[in-house]
Design a protein around this motif. Structure first.
Motif, PDB file in Angstrom:
ATOM      1  N   GLY A  96      39.498  38.226  38.864  1.00 47.57           N
ATOM      2  CA  GLY A  96      40.487  38.367  39.924  1.00 47.57           C
ATOM      3  C   GLY A  96      41.888  38.512  39.359  1.00 47.57           C
ATOM      4  N   ASN A  97      42.169  37.788  38.291  1.00 51.16           N
ATOM      5  CA  ASN A  97      43.467  37.885  37.638  1.00 51.16           C
ATOM      6  C   ASN A  97      43.637  39.259  37.003  1.00 51.16           C
ATOM      7  OD1 ASN A  97      45.954  36.815  36.939  1.00 51.16           O
ATOM      8  ND2 ASN A  97      45.207  35.926  35.046  1.00 51.16           N
ATOM      9  N   ALA A  98      42.592  39.769  36.373  1.00 52.15           N
ATOM     10  CA  ALA A  98      42.656  41.095  35.751  1.00 52.15           C
ATOM     11  C   ALA A  98      42.804  42.194  36.800  1.00 52.15           C
ATOM     12  CB  ALA A  98      41.408  41.339  34.903  1.00 52.15           C
ATOM     13  N   ALA A  99      42.199  42.000  37.972  1.00 51.91           N
ATOM     14  CA  ALA A  99      42.289  43.012  39.030  1.00 51.91           C
ATOM     15  C   ALA A  99      43.718  43.177  39.513  1.00 51.91           C
ATOM     16  CB  ALA A  99      41.395  42.614  40.206  1.00 51.91           C
ATOM     17  N   ASN A 100      44.513  42.122  39.432  1.00 53.89           N
ATOM     18  CA  ASN A 100      45.899  42.168  39.898  1.00 53.89           C
ATOM     19  C   ASN A 100      46.864  42.498  38.761  1.00 53.89           C
ATOM     20  OD1 ASN A 100      47.963  41.948  41.796  1.00 53.89           O
ATOM     21  ND2 ASN A 100      48.269  39.789  41.368  1.00 53.89           N
ATOM     22  N   ALA A 101      46.342  42.969  37.643  1.00 53.43           N
ATOM     23  CA  ALA A 101      47.190  43.299  36.498  1.00 53.43           C
ATOM     24  C   ALA A 101      47.899  44.630  36.714  1.00 53.43           C
ATOM     25  CB  ALA A 101      46.344  43.369  35.224  1.00 53.43           C
ATOM     26  N   ARG A 102      49.092  44.716  36.190  1.00 55.18           N
ATOM     27  CA  ARG A 102      49.835  45.970  36.249  1.00 55.18           C
ATOM     28  C   ARG A 102      49.202  46.983  35.317  1.00 55.18           C
ATOM     29  NH1 ARG A 102      54.163  46.619  38.808  1.00 55.18           N
ATOM     30  NH2 ARG A 102      55.414  44.951  39.626  1.00 55.18           N
ATOM     31  N   LYS A 103      49.521  48.234  35.558  1.00 57.45           N
ATOM     32  CA  LYS A 103      49.041  49.329  34.726  1.00 57.45           C
ATOM     33  C   LYS A 103      49.703  49.247  33.358  1.00 57.45           C
ATOM     34  CE  LYS A 103      49.619  54.329  34.578  1.00 57.45           C
ATOM     35  NZ  LYS A 103      49.637  54.290  33.175  1.00 57.45           N
ATOM     36  N   LEU A 104      48.925  49.418  32.313  1.00 56.79           N
ATOM     37  CA  LEU A 104      49.494  49.465  30.978  1.00 56.79           C
ATOM     38  C   LEU A 104      50.226  50.793  30.819  1.00 56.79           C
ATOM     39  CD1 LEU A 104      46.483  48.074  28.943  1.00 56.79           C
ATOM     40  CD2 LEU A 104      48.550  46.868  29.623  1.00 56.79           C
ATOM     41  N   THR A 105      51.268  50.816  30.021  1.00 54.57           N
ATOM     42  CA  THR A 105      52.049  52.028  29.839  1.00 54.57           C
ATOM     43  C   THR A 105      51.211  53.089  29.134  1.00 54.57           C
ATOM     44  OG1 THR A 105      53.992  50.637  29.624  1.00 54.57           O
ATOM     45  CG2 THR A 105      54.216  52.909  28.923  1.00 54.57           C
ATOM     46  N   THR A 106      51.097  54.239  29.775  1.00 57.40           N
ATOM     47  CA  THR A 106      50.397  55.381  29.189  1.00 57.40           C
ATOM     48  C   THR A 106      51.184  56.642  29.511  1.00 57.40           C
ATOM     49  OG1 THR A 106      49.066  55.765  31.161  1.00 57.40           O
ATOM     50  CG2 THR A 106      48.124  54.302  29.486  1.00 57.40           C
ATOM     51  N   LYS A 107      50.654  57.789  29.091  1.00 61.20           N
ATOM     52  CA  LYS A 107      51.331  59.057  29.344  1.00 61.20           C
ATOM     53  C   LYS A 107      51.322  59.410  30.829  1.00 61.20           C
ATOM     54  CE  LYS A 107      50.168  60.857  24.818  1.00 61.20           C
ATOM     55  NZ  LYS A 107      49.389  61.809  24.069  1.00 61.20           N
ATOM     56  N   ASN A 108      50.316  58.934  31.556  1.00 62.81           N
ATOM     57  CA  ASN A 108      50.224  59.251  32.975  1.00 62.81           C
ATOM     58  C   ASN A 108      50.706  58.055  33.780  1.00 62.81           C
ATOM     59  OD1 ASN A 108      48.743  58.929  35.479  1.00 62.81           O
ATOM     60  ND2 ASN A 108      46.992  58.413  34.231  1.00 62.81           N
ATOM     61  N   ARG A 109      51.290  58.289  34.906  1.00 66.31           N
ATOM     62  CA  ARG A 109      51.966  57.219  35.649  1.00 66.31           C
ATOM     63  C   ARG A 109      51.078  56.427  36.582  1.00 66.31           C
ATOM     64  NH1 ARG A 109      56.194  59.412  39.923  1.00 66.31           N
ATOM     65  NH2 ARG A 109      55.656  57.535  41.000  1.00 66.31           N
ATOM     66  N   TYR A 110      49.849  56.851  36.829  1.00 64.55           N
ATOM     67  CA  TYR A 110      49.020  56.206  37.845  1.00 64.55           C
ATOM     68  C   TYR A 110      48.016  55.236  37.229  1.00 64.55           C
ATOM     69  CZ  TYR A 110      50.976  59.980  40.567  1.00 64.55           C
ATOM     70  OH  TYR A 110      51.844  60.838  41.161  1.00 64.55           O
ATOM     71  N   LYS A 111      47.802  54.129  37.919  1.00 60.85           N
ATOM     72  CA  LYS A 111      46.828  53.133  37.481  1.00 60.85           C
ATOM     73  C   LYS A 111      45.428  53.664  37.765  1.00 60.85           C
ATOM     74  CE  LYS A 111      45.624  48.295  37.958  1.00 60.85           C
ATOM     75  NZ  LYS A 111      45.907  47.019  38.560  1.00 60.85           N
ATOM     76  N   GLY A 112      44.528  53.565  36.761  1.00 55.19           N
ATOM     77  CA  GLY A 112      43.140  54.006  36.936  1.00 55.19           C
ATOM     78  C   GLY A 112      42.932  55.498  36.841  1.00 55.19           C
ATOM     79  N   VAL A 113      43.907  56.229  36.314  1.00 56.27           N
ATOM     80  CA  VAL A 113      43.825  57.693  36.224  1.00 56.27           C
ATOM     81  C   VAL A 113      44.084  58.127  34.793  1.00 56.27           C
ATOM     82  CG1 VAL A 113      44.839  59.869  37.024  1.00 56.27           C
ATOM     83  CG2 VAL A 113      44.608  57.954  38.607  1.00 56.27           C
ATOM     84  N   SER A 114      43.269  59.088  34.325  1.00 60.51           N
ATOM     85  CA  SER A 114      43.483  59.640  32.990  1.00 60.51           C
ATOM     86  C   SER A 114      43.157  61.129  32.995  1.00 60.51           C
ATOM     87  CB  SER A 114      42.608  58.912  31.954  1.00 60.51           C
ATOM     88  OG  SER A 114      41.253  59.086  32.271  1.00 60.51           O
TER      89      SER A 114
END
Length: 182
Positions: A111-129
């Motif tokens: 549950g704690n991991a589910a509420n985690a912010r997106k890690l910084t990547t080249k793309n701006r959306y969480k869960g998208v690559s």
């Protein structure tokens, strides 16, 4: 760990909350009933991966000489093995930790991991690559990475991630919409 400073708590009219000053110019918002008790100790601000702040202090431990105690775990009284989740994360630059009970909840590690912010990547959306010339949506649930589909547009993939996050994580879901990304 930064130098610990003991500063008395005070009520902030602007924030409409009790405040415990920490080190590095960071403040912790707390409920009135715990402000004076917590304010007796020297709390310091420690950053977690440069993404968020935590209020912590070192306390004596007969086995290890000292151990770290996090303020939010004291407020909620979490047992070993339980996680305490902040419902709302404030940006690192705000130098603010919301440790009021209305912003804290007990949860599992998942549950704690589910509420985690997106890690910084080249793309701006969480869960998208990026998948070649398409965009993939994926989500991690119970230690398994699930592919949610391929999309021509990253925003479509972000919407698919959000739907899956709400379905799988319920009230712990932190979606692209909640983050203000879509």
């Amino acid at each position: 760990m930064p130098i610990k400073v003991n500063r008395p708590p005070y009520f902030s009219q602007a924030l409409r909350s009790w405040v415990i000053p920490l080190t590095q110019g960071v403040i912790a918002l707390v409920n009135r009933d715990v402000a004076m008790t917590l304010g007796r100790f020297a709390w310091c601000a420690a950053s977690h991966r440069g993404e968020r702040w935590y209020a912590m202090r070192q306390i004596p431990d007969p086995v290890r000489k000292q151990r770290t105690e996090r303020m939010h775990r004291v407020i909620v009284v979490a047992d070993i093995g339980q996680e305490v989740d902040h419902k709302v994360h404030h940006p690192f630059g705000d130098k603010l930790i919301d440790n009021r009970r209305t912003n804290l909840r007990l949860c599992s590690d998942g549950g704690n991991a589910a509420n985690a912010r997106k890690l910084t990547t080249k793309n701006r959306y969480k869960g998208v690559s990026r998948l070649g010339n398409k965009w993939g949506a994926h989500i991690r649930f119970k230690d398994k990475l699930r592919h949610l589909g391929s999309f021509a547009d990253p925003i479509e993939a972000a919407h698919r991630y959000d739907s899956a996050a709400v379905q799988l994580f319920g009230r712990f879901a932190l979606t692209n919409r909640m983050l203000g990304l879509i």
